[in-house]
Enzyme design. Structure first.
Site: not given
Ligand code: BEZ
Length: 216
Positions: A44
């Site tokens: 994210c």
């Molecule tokens: C991420 O943004 O890295 C992420 C968020 C939730 C689950 C897995 C990855």
């Protein structure tokens, strides 16, 4: 379930940039409304940074970005969590996030927009993208799993296609990119093509007619 062609459900919510009513905030702009699973997560963070660094591309297309993340840091308010995370995004992605992050403490907006897919996670959103036209209608819906960061080049490509095909009787072929030939839609008779598309056309099959991109 929201589908292409539906009016984008309106809402009023607090954001990192104050209270926003979706439809009023969009005004005559197009909208990219997207969800992230959680603040302070790696994928994210890269996505938010990329969107911020593509600001001039979204501006060129008269498109505003709005982000929703229901996964906030424990012990923080949604606003504080978003604001703290934005600092990290700006630092690590060499970005300047200037679009609003929505607060959705009861997951009402996420639920309305179908951003929570219970068999993936019953608490966090998937990576949804809704492109909203200036008529407030939903033009595109894409969902990615948490493990896969989005390709914002593709979102811009689709925006180009959507804005072009909203104004001209064309469709865009596979893998089309801005500047490439377009397809004349079947509703236009072959006799009418020269009048509507004076830049020229090719007839490959009676149902497959192409023309240079008409808005260039
Ligand atoms: C991420 O943004 O890295 C992420 C968020 C939730 C689950 C897995 C990855």
């Amino acid at each position: 379930m929201i589908q292409i062609g539906d009016e984008a459900p309106n809402f009023t919510a607090n954001t990192t940039l104050g209270e926003i009513n979706l439809h009023s905030w969009l005004g005559d702009s197009w909208g990219i409304f997207m969800s992230h699973p959680a603040d302070f997560t790696p994928v994210c963070t890269t996505e938010i940074g990329r969107v911020a660094n593509l600001k001039s591309e979204f501006d060129k297309r008269n498109a505003k970005v709005l982000v929703l993340s229901v996964g906030i840091k424990e012990g923080m308010t949604p606003k504080d969590s978003h604001l703290e995370w934005i600092k990290d995004v700006n630092e690590t992605q060499n970005a300047n996030v200037d679009f609003p992050l929505v607060e959705d403490p009861n997951k009402e907006i996420a639920t309305t927009y179908g951003m929570i897919h219970p068999n993936a996670s019953d608490t966090l959103t998937v990576r949804s993208v809704f492109v909203i036209g200036h008529d407030k209608k939903v033009k595109l819906i894409i969902s990615y799993p948490a493990s896969t960061g989005r390709n914002f080049g593709e979102i811009l490509r689709v925006l180009d296609s959507l804005q072009l095909t909203a104004n001209y009787q064309v469709a865009t072929p596979v893998d089309w990119q801005h500047g490439e030939d377009c397809i004349v839609i079947p509703a236009v008779s072959t006799e009418d093509i020269p009048g509507k598309f004076p830049k020229g056309h090719k007839i490959i099959k009676p149902y497959l007619r192409t023309t240079p991109q008409p808005n260039l």
